[in-house]
Design an enzyme around this catalytic site. Structure first.
Site, PDB file in Angstrom:
ATOM      1  N   THR A   1       0.817  -1.217   0.000  1.00  0.00           N
ATOM      2  CA  THR A   1       0.000   0.000   0.000  1.00  0.00           C
ATOM      3  C   THR A   1       0.848   1.262   0.000  1.00  0.00           C
ATOM      4  O   THR A   1       0.465   2.280  -0.573  1.00  0.00           O
ATOM      5  CB  THR A   1      -0.939  -0.014   1.231  1.00  0.00           C
ATOM      6  OG1 THR A   1      -1.801  -1.132   1.096  1.00  0.00           O
ATOM      7  CG2 THR A   1      -1.758   1.239   1.347  1.00  0.00           C
TER       8      THR A   1
ATOM      9  N   SER B   1       1.242  -7.664  -0.753  1.00  0.00           N
ATOM     10  CA  SER B   1       2.068  -8.622  -0.002  1.00  0.00           C
ATOM     11  C   SER B   1       1.399  -9.945   0.321  1.00  0.00           C
ATOM     12  O   SER B   1       2.055 -10.854   0.797  1.00  0.00           O
ATOM     13  CB  SER B   1       2.615  -7.977   1.269  1.00  0.00           C
ATOM     14  OG  SER B   1       1.637  -7.885   2.257  1.00  0.00           O
TER      15      SER B   1
ATOM     16  N   THR C   1       1.541  -4.485   4.382  1.00  0.00           N
ATOM     17  CA  THR C   1       1.383  -4.834   5.796  1.00  0.00           C
ATOM     18  C   THR C   1       0.787  -6.222   6.004  1.00  0.00           C
ATOM     19  O   THR C   1       0.892  -6.781   7.085  1.00  0.00           O
ATOM     20  CB  THR C   1       0.475  -3.806   6.512  1.00  0.00           C
ATOM     21  OG1 THR C   1      -0.792  -3.783   5.840  1.00  0.00           O
ATOM     22  CG2 THR C   1       1.093  -2.432   6.484  1.00  0.00           C
TER      23      THR C   1
HETATM   24  N1  ASP Z   1      -3.163  -3.322   2.239  1.00  0.00           N
HETATM   25  C1  ASP Z   1      -1.898  -3.969   2.219  1.00  0.00           C
HETATM   26  C2  ASP Z   1      -0.814  -3.044   2.727  1.00  0.00           C
HETATM   27  O1  ASP Z   1      -0.972  -2.594   3.788  1.00  0.00           O
HETATM   28  C3  ASP Z   1      -1.543  -4.529   0.919  1.00  0.00           C
HETATM   29  C4  ASP Z   1      -0.294  -5.369   1.030  1.00  0.00           C
HETATM   30  O2  ASP Z   1      -0.099  -6.018   2.046  1.00  0.00           O
HETATM   31  O3  ASP Z   1       0.501  -5.336   0.085  1.00  0.00           O
HETATM   32  O4  ASP Z   1       0.166  -2.762   2.095  1.00  0.00           O
END
Ligand code: ASP
Length: 318
Positions: free
Chosen positions: A18, A64, A96
């Site tokens: 993100t 991720s 995350t």
């Molecule tokens: N919403 C997720 C983040 O916080 C997406 C991910 O994990 O790439 O980045």
């Protein structure tokens, strides 16, 4: 740093997430995959130049939950190489969803006492109140701090610093310090073995042994498992308990040489050795590791040994 007059050299390795995403509007809940490269993010924070000489590199560009062991191995080798050169610390940006797993994997395999700090963002780069740039600035600030040495892999979000072993998205576990403006304060140290004290190594690690999972819930269907798994994480209820029918399946797998580790589906519960299960069926107690982290430790343990006594020891040490 060898010479006090030299500015720290920090490498930023980017994996996507993100922090590198753009939403269609400033208030969207959903948005597409990571798309901003790390050079773009670094240029948005001119203050970084005051902290360190920055080198940045895009390792991959993914959301991720699509993370793979192959990316972890590539990343870990790159981190190791940079720290073995004259870099003073490495910062990693990623999504995350699985940041806690990447951090714990690095915590177990990278041999260095230099700072390794991961961060990401909860909001896309163009969202109202986006957190990414501040998190990235903080991560570099932490990576340049002398007290970040020998802390194992760290994660920073929202001005807080966490230890890799205990951090989990959505929980306040593993807090070791704070960032307050330009200051970094450490209060705690992770107690378990990591990085330069770890028994695990990247040397000759080409692929991680396969570890499966059996999630405990009130169910009327048997779990599905592939044949070539070498370990199982049993995600049980309470202190890691499964229904008797599942225990029977786990016991027979254990007899066939598959290493079974019992964890809990409830966060922060300690799964200790229960003689009537673990001694009887040769299971391993997973301590308070989350199932996702237990799978990493078990997989790495299986690269070294099949000895259940040693593997149980790892779960008490890491
Ligand atoms: N919403 C997720 C983040 O916080 C997406 C991910 O994990 O790439 O980045």
């Amino acid at each position: 740093m060898d010479n006090k007059n030299l500015r720290p050299k920090i490498a930023i390795l980017a994996l996507g997430g993100t922090i590198a995403s753009l939403a269609n509007s400033r208030i969207d809940e959903f948005y597409s995959a990571a798309e901003l490269d790390i050079e773009h993010l670094v240029k948005e924070i001119p203050e970084l130049k005051m902290l360190a000489d920055i080198y940045s590199e895009q390792i991959t560009q993914i959301i991720s939950h699509n993370m793979t062991h192959e990316v972890w191995l590539q990343l870990a080798h790159r981190v190791q190489a940079l720290l073995d050169q004259d870099y003073d610390g490495v910062v990693i940006t990623q999504g995350t969803h699985s940041i806690e797993e990447t951090a714990y994997f690095l915590n177990l395999v990278v041999k260095s006492s230099k700072p390794i700090v991961l961060t990401g963002a909860m909001l896309p780069a163009n969202a109202l109140g986006s957190d990414g740039l501040r998190n990235l600035y903080n991560a570099v600030l932490v990576a340049t701090h002398p007290k970040a040495h020998k802390q194992g892999v760290l994660i920073t979000f929202y001005d807080k610093i966490y230890a890799a072993r205990d951090f989990s998205k959505g929980e306040e576990q593993g807090l070791v310090g704070y960032v307050c403006g330009p200051q970094v304060y450490f209060y705690y140290k992770a107690m378990r073995k990591h990085t330069d004290c770890s028994d695990f190594s990247l040397k000759s690690l080409i692929r991680l042994p396969k570890v499966g999972v059996i999630y405990g819930f009130i169910s009327n269907s048997p779990p599905i498992l592939t044949e070539d798994i070498r370990g199982i994480i049993s995600v049980g209820m309470g202190k890691g308990y499964q229904a008797q029918a599942i225990n029977d399946i786990l016991a027979s797998m254990s007899q066939q040489g598959v290493v079974v580790v019992r964890c809990s589906r409830s966060a922060t519960i300690v799964v200790s050795r229960d003689p009537k299960l673990d001694d009887k069926y040769n299971f391993i107690a997973g301590d308070n590791l989350s199932p996702q982290k237990a799978s990493i430790l078990l997989s790495l343990a299986l690269t070294i040994t099949q000895d259940l006594h040693l593997i149980q020891g790892f779960f008490y040490e890491y």
